[in-house]
Design a protein around this motif. Structure first.
Motif, PDB file in Angstrom:
ATOM      1  N   UNK A  49      23.584  30.617  48.402  1.00 28.67           N
ATOM      2  CA  UNK A  49      24.002  30.667  46.998  1.00 28.67           C
ATOM      3  C   UNK A  49      24.928  31.852  46.751  1.00 28.67           C
ATOM      4  N   UNK A  50      24.610  33.020  47.325  1.00 26.50           N
ATOM      5  CA  UNK A  50      25.488  34.181  47.159  1.00 26.50           C
ATOM      6  C   UNK A  50      26.818  33.965  47.873  1.00 26.50           C
ATOM      7  N   UNK A  51      26.784  33.335  49.052  1.00 29.29           N
ATOM      8  CA  UNK A  51      28.031  33.056  49.741  1.00 29.29           C
ATOM      9  C   UNK A  51      28.887  32.080  48.942  1.00 29.29           C
ATOM     10  N   UNK A  52      28.268  31.073  48.352  1.00 28.50           N
ATOM     11  CA  UNK A  52      29.012  30.114  47.533  1.00 28.50           C
ATOM     12  C   UNK A  52      29.581  30.780  46.281  1.00 28.50           C
ATOM     13  N   UNK A  53      28.833  31.722  45.687  1.00 24.95           N
ATOM     14  CA  UNK A  53      29.340  32.434  44.514  1.00 24.95           C
ATOM     15  C   UNK A  53      30.558  33.278  44.877  1.00 24.95           C
ATOM     16  N   UNK A  54      30.517  33.929  46.052  1.00 26.41           N
ATOM     17  CA  UNK A  54      31.681  34.698  46.472  1.00 26.41           C
ATOM     18  C   UNK A  54      32.892  33.818  46.704  1.00 26.41           C
ATOM     19  N   UNK A  55      32.684  32.633  47.280  1.00 29.84           N
ATOM     20  CA  UNK A  55      33.804  31.718  47.484  1.00 29.84           C
ATOM     21  C   UNK A  55      34.348  31.196  46.158  1.00 29.84           C
ATOM     22  N   UNK A  56      33.492  31.104  45.179  1.00 32.42           N
ATOM     23  CA  UNK A  56      33.959  30.653  43.852  1.00 32.42           C
ATOM     24  C   UNK A  56      34.908  31.670  43.237  1.00 32.42           C
ATOM     25  N   UNK A  57      34.623  32.938  43.392  1.00 30.90           N
ATOM     26  CA  UNK A  57      35.540  33.975  42.903  1.00 30.90           C
ATOM     27  C   UNK A  57      36.864  33.923  43.661  1.00 30.90           C
ATOM     28  N   UNK A  58      36.803  33.719  44.962  1.00 30.62           N
ATOM     29  CA  UNK A  58      38.027  33.683  45.759  1.00 30.62           C
ATOM     30  C   UNK A  58      38.904  32.500  45.363  1.00 30.62           C
ATOM     31  N   UNK A  59      38.278  31.400  44.975  1.00 29.78           N
ATOM     32  CA  UNK A  59      39.045  30.214  44.620  1.00 29.78           C
ATOM     33  C   UNK A  59      39.925  30.436  43.385  1.00 29.78           C
ATOM     34  N   UNK A  60      39.626  31.418  42.546  1.00 29.89           N
ATOM     35  CA  UNK A  60      40.421  31.687  41.343  1.00 29.89           C
ATOM     36  C   UNK A  60      41.593  32.625  41.605  1.00 29.89           C
ATOM     37  N   UNK A 120      48.620  31.262  39.131  1.00 32.48           N
ATOM     38  CA  UNK A 120      49.869  31.997  38.915  1.00 32.48           C
ATOM     39  C   UNK A 120      49.827  32.834  37.643  1.00 32.48           C
ATOM     40  N   UNK A 121      48.983  32.498  36.678  1.00 36.01           N
ATOM     41  CA  UNK A 121      48.975  33.242  35.413  1.00 36.01           C
ATOM     42  C   UNK A 121      48.138  34.517  35.458  1.00 36.01           C
ATOM     43  N   UNK A 122      47.495  34.779  36.569  1.00 39.36           N
ATOM     44  CA  UNK A 122      46.651  35.969  36.664  1.00 39.36           C
ATOM     45  C   UNK A 122      47.494  37.188  36.992  1.00 39.36           C
ATOM     46  N   UNK A 123      47.081  38.298  36.416  1.00 36.66           N
ATOM     47  CA  UNK A 123      47.759  39.562  36.688  1.00 36.66           C
ATOM     48  C   UNK A 123      47.202  40.175  37.980  1.00 36.66           C
ATOM     49  N   UNK A 124      47.892  41.222  38.437  1.00 34.73           N
ATOM     50  CA  UNK A 124      47.431  41.901  39.650  1.00 34.73           C
ATOM     51  C   UNK A 124      46.071  42.531  39.426  1.00 34.73           C
ATOM     52  N   UNK A 125      45.817  43.022  38.245  1.00 35.51           N
ATOM     53  CA  UNK A 125      44.515  43.627  37.940  1.00 35.51           C
ATOM     54  C   UNK A 125      43.415  42.575  37.966  1.00 35.51           C
ATOM     55  N   UNK A 126      43.699  41.389  37.409  1.00 32.90           N
ATOM     56  CA  UNK A 126      42.687  40.323  37.428  1.00 32.90           C
ATOM     57  C   UNK A 126      42.328  39.925  38.858  1.00 32.90           C
ATOM     58  N   UNK A 127      43.337  39.819  39.713  1.00 35.53           N
ATOM     59  CA  UNK A 127      43.060  39.444  41.094  1.00 35.53           C
ATOM     60  C   UNK A 127      42.219  40.493  41.802  1.00 35.53           C
ATOM     61  N   UNK A 128      42.499  41.742  41.572  1.00 36.08           N
ATOM     62  CA  UNK A 128      41.700  42.791  42.220  1.00 36.08           C
ATOM     63  C   UNK A 128      40.251  42.767  41.732  1.00 36.08           C
ATOM     64  N   UNK A 129      40.052  42.477  40.462  1.00 36.74           N
ATOM     65  CA  UNK A 129      38.678  42.373  39.964  1.00 36.74           C
ATOM     66  C   UNK A 129      37.970  41.159  40.558  1.00 36.74           C
ATOM     67  N   UNK A 130      38.701  40.054  40.727  1.00 40.53           N
ATOM     68  CA  UNK A 130      38.094  38.862  41.314  1.00 40.53           C
ATOM     69  C   UNK A 130      37.705  39.098  42.772  1.00 40.53           C
ATOM     70  N   UNK A 131      38.574  39.732  43.529  1.00 37.37           N
ATOM     71  CA  UNK A 131      38.237  39.973  44.931  1.00 37.37           C
ATOM     72  C   UNK A 131      37.108  40.988  45.044  1.00 37.37           C
ATOM     73  N   UNK A 132      37.019  41.903  44.089  1.00 38.52           N
ATOM     74  CA  UNK A 132      35.898  42.853  44.089  1.00 38.52           C
ATOM     75  C   UNK A 132      34.590  42.130  43.783  1.00 38.52           C
ATOM     76  N   UNK A 133      34.625  41.197  42.826  1.00 40.17           N
ATOM     77  CA  UNK A 133      33.408  40.431  42.522  1.00 40.17           C
ATOM     78  C   UNK A 133      32.994  39.552  43.704  1.00 40.17           C
ATOM     79  N   UNK A 134      33.980  38.940  44.365  1.00 35.71           N
ATOM     80  CA  UNK A 134      33.657  38.113  45.529  1.00 35.71           C
ATOM     81  C   UNK A 134      33.037  38.967  46.635  1.00 35.71           C
ATOM     82  N   UNK A 138      35.255  41.150  55.426  1.00 38.37           N
ATOM     83  CA  UNK A 138      36.497  41.560  56.069  1.00 38.37           C
ATOM     84  C   UNK A 138      37.676  40.743  55.556  1.00 38.37           C
ATOM     85  N   UNK A 139      37.462  39.451  55.272  1.00 38.05           N
ATOM     86  CA  UNK A 139      38.533  38.654  54.688  1.00 38.05           C
ATOM     87  C   UNK A 139      38.956  39.161  53.323  1.00 38.05           C
ATOM     88  N   UNK A 140      38.000  39.647  52.537  1.00 32.71           N
ATOM     89  CA  UNK A 140      38.355  40.240  51.237  1.00 32.71           C
ATOM     90  C   UNK A 140      39.202  41.494  51.420  1.00 32.71           C
TER      91      UNK A 140
END
Length: 408
Positions: A85-96, A100-114, A142-144
């Motif tokens: 379940x935790x692995x699937x939740x991390x992949x869900x964050x990566x999928x976002x 294209x409409x996301x800012x650089x800050x949003x992407x960094x927060x998403x990869x941090x959550x993943x 490591x992929x993050x």
């Protein structure tokens, strides 16, 4: 459970931008944007196949949970389901991330959550004492870090995954050889391990060591260095050691004895004299001429084997084949002592076990190098000559931590 994610991330090392990152060169942001998209695809696609399999596992557990006698098994699967379940939740964050409409800050927060979800999954795997699940979570982390990108964090994380599987290979109760080979491939592509790191030999039978006396083994070539689990080895072939010729039989200088050394004189007056019968029932006249007279010649000092004992009538005994020798140069990069020995198939490096005991011969100190001249035995553990023995016991998984460097 092989780590397909490690192989997929290792393939990305061939891309120009990733190669520039590994070599410390300047990178183009546009080129790295394409690599970052591929990192996202790898993290999502390779884990989706695992997720579908685990969904089927969850359905099976749900069906078994309806049975009263399978309740204990269903409860035992709870930590594994939480890990997924935790692995699937991390992949869900990566999928976002690719939107294209996301800012650089949003992407960094998403990869941090993943990454945080993958860390939670690692904690559950650590509590379960499952080395392969720990390695899966570390490779995802490591992929993050590769998406960021941060090469030092990538090396640190994949190195931790390699050490976890390496320790399980040497000291654990299982042999995750395939997963260890996948993670080692990833470590070599990103420079965490040297290019001369040997590829682990996959055992032919599950639960059996790849070579006699070793849990972890790699192949070596004469003259080429190879590294395995912190031990660097270079083997050179030496001229064979000729066997000493058999000593000739010493001639017997004394003539054969006709009489014993201590003859016993019969007594003059025996206590119970027996009078021979006057008329014996079966009287046999002594033979005048014996066909095969046997003459007592004593016991020779140096008896010679007959042609029957040699196997071939009239042929002399065949000389034994020469014993092969090798020169072994060992560098111990570990923080513990090691001991080097030799079998017919490989050079064996033994590590301290639970009791910190090692053989007293051919020891190497930590962070030092040493050279040994060893002689290979003639018969291997798995040879037909030994297998034909009626007292042979098949080798099981060795309890001592050992590394085998298999010779050609």
């Amino acid at each position: 459970m092989a780590i397909e994610l490690a192989v997929a991330l290792g393939v990305l090392a061939a891309r120009t931008a990733v190669a520039q990152l590994i070599q410390g060169q300047a990178m183009d942001n546009a080129a790295w944007a394409g690599v970052a998209t591929q990192v996202v695809d790898v993290l999502v696609s390779t884990s989706t196949r695992q997720e579908s399999g685990f969904q089927q596992l969850g359905q099976g557990v749900a069906e078994l949970g309806r049975r009263v006698d399978e309740v204990g098994k269903a409860v035992g699967e709870i930590p594994a389901r939480e890990f997924e379940e935790y692995m699937a939740a991390g992949r869900r964050y990566v999928r976002d991330l690719p939107d294209v409409w996301r800012s650089e800050r949003d992407r960094r927060e998403l990869i941090r959550d993943a990454r945080r979800e993958f860390v939670h999954a690692f904690g559950i795997a650590d509590h379960m004492k499952s080395p392969e699940r720990q390695a899966v979570a570390d490779v995802a982390i490591a992929g993050c870090w590769l998406w960021v990108p941060s090469l030092p964090d990538v090396k640190k994380t994949i190195g931790a995954a390699r050490q976890i599987l390496e320790r399980e290979m040497l000291y654990g109760t299982t042999m995750p050889t395939k997963s260890y080979a996948d993670v080692l491939y990833l470590c070599k592509r990103y420079g965490e391990q040297l290019a001369i790191a040997g590829k682990p030999i996959l055992p032919a039978t599950q639960g059996r060591p790849p070579t006699g006396g070793a849990r972890l083994a790699v192949r070596v070539k004469y003259g080429d260095p190879v590294v395995c689990a912190g031990v660097e080895m270079r083997v050179e072939e030496l001229p064979p050691l000729a066997e000493a010729p058999p000593r000739p039989a010493r001639p017997n200088p004394l003539p054969p004895a006709r009489f014993p050394r201590s003859p016993q004189t019969p007594p003059l007056f025996p206590r119970n004299p027996q009078t021979p019968p006057l008329f014996p029932r079966n009287r046999q006249p002594p033979g005048r001429f014996q066909r095969n007279p046997q003459r007592f010649t004593g016991f020779p000092l140096n008896p010679q084997p007959s042609a029957w004992d040699l196997g071939t009538p009239g042929a002399p005994p065949a000389p034994p084949p020469p014993r092969k020798r090798v020169r072994v140069r060992v560098r111990n990069n570990r923080a513990e002592w090691i001991a080097v020995s030799m079998t017919a198939d490989a050079v064996i490096v033994q590590l301290p076990g639970a009791g910190n005991t090692l053989p007293t011969e051919n020891r190497v100190k930590p962070r030092t190098a040493k050279t040994f001249d060893l002689t290979r035995p003639r018969t291997a553990l798995g040879s037909p000559a030994v297998a034909a023995s009626r007292f042979l016991v098949l080798p099981s998984l060795p309890s001592l931590p050992t590394i085998g460097f298999v010779l050609p």
